[in-house]
Structure formats: C-alpha cells, structure tokens
Design a protein around this motif. Structure first.
Motif, PDB file in Angstrom:
ATOM      1  N   ARG A 512       0.708  36.867  18.086  1.00 23.51           N
ATOM      2  CA  ARG A 512       0.776  35.751  17.146  1.00 23.51           C
ATOM      3  C   ARG A 512       1.454  34.537  17.778  1.00 23.51           C
ATOM      4  O   ARG A 512       1.057  33.384  17.532  1.00 23.51           O
ATOM      5  N   ALA A 513       2.457  34.800  18.609  1.00 18.05           N
ATOM      6  CA  ALA A 513       3.140  33.687  19.281  1.00 18.05           C
ATOM      7  C   ALA A 513       2.199  32.975  20.245  1.00 18.05           C
ATOM      8  O   ALA A 513       2.196  31.734  20.331  1.00 18.05           O
ATOM      9  N   VAL A 514       1.392  33.731  20.974  1.00 16.20           N
ATOM     10  CA  VAL A 514       0.438  33.131  21.911  1.00 16.20           C
ATOM     11  C   VAL A 514      -0.603  32.305  21.167  1.00 16.20           C
ATOM     12  O   VAL A 514      -0.987  31.207  21.608  1.00 16.20           O
ATOM     13  N   ILE A 515      -1.073  32.803  20.033  1.00 16.32           N
ATOM     14  CA  ILE A 515      -2.042  32.039  19.235  1.00 16.32           C
ATOM     15  C   ILE A 515      -1.430  30.718  18.789  1.00 16.32           C
ATOM     16  O   ILE A 515      -2.090  29.663  18.815  1.00 16.32           O
ATOM     17  N   GLU A 516      -0.158  30.748  18.387  1.00 15.73           N
ATOM     18  CA  GLU A 516       0.513  29.513  17.980  1.00 15.73           C
ATOM     19  C   GLU A 516       0.629  28.536  19.149  1.00 15.73           C
ATOM     20  O   GLU A 516       0.409  27.327  18.992  1.00 15.73           O
ATOM     21  N   LEU A 517       0.953  29.059  20.321  1.00 18.20           N
ATOM     22  CA  LEU A 517       1.051  28.199  21.504  1.00 18.20           C
ATOM     23  C   LEU A 517      -0.302  27.571  21.847  1.00 18.20           C
ATOM     24  O   LEU A 517      -0.382  26.384  22.212  1.00 18.20           O
TER      25      LEU A 517
END
Length: 633
Positions: A512-517
C-alpha cells in the motif's frame, strides 16, 4: 505481527510396531499411543486453533466390526473436545474391562494400532465441521478405505480438477483437500485392483485374495501417480483401512515434517520439539523428511523412506522459522536470536548511538527471542565502548570515572503487554475500533518521558493494522523521545500461496505504501504496465516458464523511502512522537536462516510455477478492482 495471520495446519502420526499387550505391560495402558497423540496435538496447538481431528485404525479386525474411527471438532478447544469424546466411549466400562487388552481390541473404538491427528487453521476462509481434517473415503474393501489429512495448499487445483473430470469422475466439492482425496483414492483403487489381478494369476480365491491385496499394497505406487500432478507446499498424511501409514513432503521442502523410529513406534509431526518433548528424545534422534520423500509403514510394520518425487530447488519456508514454528526448537531459537542480533547496527544508528537513553523492548510473544538477540548485540557494542573509554582514561583514572564506565548497561523493559482478546460479538465498527486500540497495554513510567528513545521489536510487520490501531497509540502514552519499530523479518511484499493466509497484495502495508508513492509521483503508468505484463505471463502456454511481473512495482523505490511512507500511513491521528521503521535485510535473513531459503514473501521468488501464476493473477485482480471497475484506466 498481526495475530490473525495463520499458518495452515499441524499434523501428528503414530504407528505402533508391537501388539497392544506390549504397551499395556510396559507402560501400564494400551492407550499409550492415544495418550501420546493427545500430547503431540496439544504441543502443536500454535499451528491450528480453528478445528482439530483424529483418526485411528485397528489391524486384524473381523468382518462386521468397525476398524476405522474418526473424531472431529471445531474451535480452539477442539483438541480437548475430540479426546473427551473418545473417552466418553469408555465411561460405562469397568476398570477391569478397560485394562483387558483383548476386550479393548475387539470391543472399544479407537483401540487401534495406527493414529493420525490434525490441527486446522483455514487459509481459504471456509469454516464448518465438513472442512476439518481428517477426510475419509469409505469402501467395503479395507485396503480401499483412505483417511487423509495434511498441512498444505495447492496452487494448481484447477489443473488437477480437469484431470479428474477427464477420467470420468465428478468431484462433489471444488477444494484442494477434496480433490486430493478423490485422486489419491482413485489411484489407491487402481493399486488394489492391480494386486487383485496378481492374486488371481497365482490361483488365489476369495479371502485369500483379500489377504494378498492387504499384504502387497504399495503406497509408493499410489503416491507417485497422485502427487506428480500437484504444485504447492505440502505434507500429506494418510492411513488406509488395511493398515498402511504414509506421509509425503513436497519436493521443494516448503512445509516441514519430522519423524522418529525405534522398535516400538514410528512417529511424525510438523515440529521437532513436539517429538522431543512427547517421547523424551534428543534433538539429533529426530530426522527431517526430505524433499519429495515419503515415510511409509506397511501393514506388517515395515518402515521405509522412499523418494516419490524428484527433489526440486530447496525452498524451505523461512517464515516458518521466523514466526510459526515453536521457538523451543534448538535451531529455530538460534536463528531468531541471530535475526535480532543482526539488527544491532541499524538500531544503534536509528537512536543516534545514544545507548544511555535507549530502552529496548518487544511485542509479545513470538518476538521475544529476537529481542534477546538485539539485547546481546547492544551489550557487545556497549562493552566495546567501555573498553575504549577505560583505555582513554590512562593510568590516572579515578575510581569514580571507572565505576561510571563499567556500570553502563543495556536498558530493557517489558513495555508492551497483550491485554485482551477481542470478542466476536462486538461487531459495530466504532466499538470494535476502540477495543482494538486496547488489545495491548503498556508498563507506565518505565522510560523517562521526552528523554529516552523506545525501541520495540516485532517478528514481522504484515498489514500494519495492529501498529496503527493499538501499538503506536499506547507507546505514545509513554512520551518517548522517539519510537523505533523493528522487524526481525524483511519487508513483506508478496502474497503466500503455500499455506499461510496472506493471498492479497493490497493487505500488506508495504504494498500500500508503494502504491501511494507511485500515485504521489505521478507514475500510475507503471501500474498499467505491470498489469499488462501480468496478463502476458498468465497467457503463456502450460509448461512455459512464468515470471513474477509484480516485482516491478517496487523497483523505483528504496527501502528507506517505503519505510517513511509506511510511517505516514500508520501514524495515528494526533500522534507527534517521531517514529522510524527498521527492517531485517533479505541478506540478513539468509545469513541467519541459511537452510531455509524460501523467501518469496520478501523477494517474490516463488519456487513453483503455480506460485508465479497466482501472484500475477492477484495483481490483475487488484488492478481491475481498483482501476478498471472504478473507471480509472
């Protein structure tokens, strides 16, 4: 780690090699194996708390009498329940009758020679007694009766389903357990028929044919013609009505199995310390079942190890060692301690090397051994620092100066306590969220507010839900200068398909963090590119190598960038204490656990084609839910 992440199952097997009279005389009860099975299952309670089952087979029973018994129950107290139900069969008999081995063998259920137990954690979301192992396939021919359980998850069940239907079968249930049972049962039927033909050629008739079949069934033939079709991680165990016992491990060694044999018993379990404790054994007395190997005991009690499938590249699961398996195992304890010790330098950097104002702690309970490793690592560094400081004082050092130096030490406290268990009757969202924030409690005034940094180690960080809803909130009440959350495992980036219920990438806080980035940097085209590449991989013909196209979503970002985004996402509203994440490196993982290189959770390097196919399919499903169905493509 979130405690609702489950490993699939645990297994236990016992085969008596001597008559029941032997155990009555030596151990004071013919229930020796029954009692030992209970202990083996209770010692593996960590591997399954949704249900449990056991089965037993009597040898040499007469027609008209039951010879194959099974008991199953649901719930975390299932082990106690199934054995209580077994003993209910004995309550109306006198002690004299219960001590009479001949009476037990002819009249009492579960007074058998072969025993098998299973503990269940579902990885499919399916519940109910019909899903609890062992599974049973009945027939009037003893040798065609099959009772099966296992610790497994198959990744190519649709392929095997097609094989069954092409044979003319019509499976009633579409699940890997049922389909495996039906395919193995079909192959067992063929093996019995092979021996039937052989017996007729020898001129045998009627009961003599039956005896010949039961004495000549080759379970290796059954396993070779069954397991060649399956892709996945597994330890499959089974009993036949005629007295065959077997257990087979997958050729990648993904799931574990350990066994022991002497002149009285053959036993097998999912974990080594279970056998050590139950049978008072040394660690080196116990062997591990090898990849693709089967432990087989025939009706006459002859035990053999047979290579059923060609061993593949070793992919023994590292996550078993980090979290699921019992920490009392000699090697697992050392590995977890090493995982914690190896994080010393990274943690020291996170606290600016200020050991005087740093308190170490852990999330109970599975991170405790890694915590000891981190404490040992800190102690080594502090001791080195002491030597340097004393040497720098020279020959004119005062006792007070030396005293101050030698009393520097690691500061550690039990800061977090697992306090309550959420009850399922609390379903309303706000109430449930409020309760979640109180699952853990803290030891108040164990650190100096605004002066001490607090380091808290966990075995792994998966969804991040517990961190956000509970742990960070309660730690913030202590007002530390800084909170450093440490994971003894690397970043979990990819789903599992071999028996641990982590099937969806969007569940992971790292993903989820990578998608946000990606969204923040306007790189949404990368997601579309990965989606298209995943579909290309899935479109490849069977047998062609398939690759994990999902790995590309992580390539633009460093571990530190992802860590910072995770902190942003998980920081509770209103929290002001600085938070830093420290993860184990993949290199550190393999250094600490060299004999279990299966690391697909962290790297995406799935050992089987089925795993590669499913991870691509998971991203396709995610993308279509999030983009195509929402009109964002």
């Amino acid at each position: 780690m979130e405690k609702n992440i489950h490993e699939d199952c645990g297994v236990a097997m016992i085969r008596l090699l001597k008559p029941l009279e032997y155990y009555q005389e030596k151990y004071g009860t013919w229930m020796y194996a029954l009692n030992k099975l209970y202990l083996m299952m209770e010692k593996q309670h960590n591997r399954g708390q949704e249900g449990a089952g056991m089965a037993s087979v009597k040898l040499d029973s007469e027609p008209g009498n039951e010879y194959m018994f099974r008991e199953r129950a649901e719930g975390k107290n299932a082990v106690t329940e199934i054995f209580a139900n077994v003993h209910k069969h004995y309550k109306d008999y006198s002690q004299e009758q219960l001590s009479d081995v001949s009476f037990a063998k002819t009249k009492l259920p579960f007074a058998g020679d072969l025993y098998m137990g299973h503990l269940r954690y579902s990885t499919t979301g399916k519940s109910g007694l019909s899903y609890v192992h062992p599974f049973l396939r009945r027939n009037n021919w003893k040798a065609k009766n099959l009772c099966m359980c296992g610790n497994f998850n198959m990744t190519n069940i649709e392929d095997v389903f097609e094989i069954l239907t092409e044979q003319g079968q019509c499976p009633r249930i579409y699940s890997d357990t049922n389909i495996l049972l039906e395919l193995m049962g079909h192959r067992l039927d063929r093996e019995v028929e092979r021996n039937f033909v052989a017996a007729q050629k020898l001129g045998l008739e009627k009961r003599a044919i039956t005896n010949y079949i039961e004495e000549n069934v080759q379970m290796s033939n059954v396993l070779k013609t069954t397991m060649q079709h399956f892709d996945g991680g597994y330890v499959i165990c089974g009993l036949t009505g005629s007295g065959e016992m077997f257990s087979i491990r997958d050729p990648w060694a993904i799931r574990p199995a350990f066994y022991y044999k002497n002149d009285e018993i053959v036993v097998l379990a999912s974990e080594r310390p279970v056998l050590q404790t139950t049978f008072d054994l040394e660690c080196d007395d116990i062997q591990e079942l090898k990849p693709g190997q089967a432990l087989i005991v025939n009706k006459s009690g002859e035990c053999s190890l047979q290579q059923i499938l060609e061993p593949k590249q070793n992919a023994a699961c590292s996550f078993e060692r980090i979290y699921f398996s019992r920490g009392s195992d000699r090697d697992i304890y050392k590995e977890r301690e090493t995982l914690g010790r190896q994080l010393t330098d990274a943690v020291l950097k996170a606290v600016d090397y200020d050991t005087e104002h740093t308190v170490l702690s852990y999330i109970p309970n599975t991170a405790e051994v890694a915590f000891y490793g981190l404490v040992h690592g800190f102690k080594e560094q502090i001791d080195k620092k002491k030597v340097e400081q004393i040497a720098a004082l020279g020959s004119n050092a005062s006792p007070e100066e030396v005293y101050h130096i030698i009393h520097q030490d690691v500061r550690s406290e039990k800061v977090a306590w697992k306090d309550i268990k959420l009850r399922t009757f609390i379903t309303e969202g706000n109430s449930r969220n409020d309760l979640a924030s109180h699952v853990y409690d803290v030891t108040y005034e164990c650190i100096k507010p605004y002066q001490d940094s607090l380091v808290i180690i966990d075995d792994s960080i998966v969804r991040g839900t517990t961190l956000k809803e509970s742990i960070l909130r309660i730690l913030d009440r202590l007002h530390p200068k800084k909170i450093v959350v440490v994971s003894s495992a690397p970043q979990i980036r990819f789903p599992d398909y071999y028996g641990i219920d982590m099937p969806h990438p969007e569940e992971f806080c790292v993903f989820r963090a990578v998608i946000e980035l990606i969204r923040e940097r306007g790189q949404e085209s990368l997601l579309r590119e990965v989606y298209e590449n995943c579909k290309k991989e899935l479109a490849k013909p069977k047998g062609e190598p398939i690759f994990n196209a999902v790995r590309a979503v992580y390539k633009p970002f460093t571990v530190d960038e992802i860590n910072k985004k995770i902190v942003e996402m998980l920081r509770p509203e209103g929290m002001t204490t600085p938070v830093e994440l420290v993860f184990q490196s993949v290199e550190g993982l393999h250094k600490a656990i060299p004999n279990h290189p299966g690391d697909w959770y962290f790297t995406g390097n799935y050992p089987t084609p089925g795993g590669m196919r499913l991870v691509n399919a998971a991203f396709v499903n995610y993308y279509e839910r999030e983009h195509l169905n929402a009109g964002k493509a």
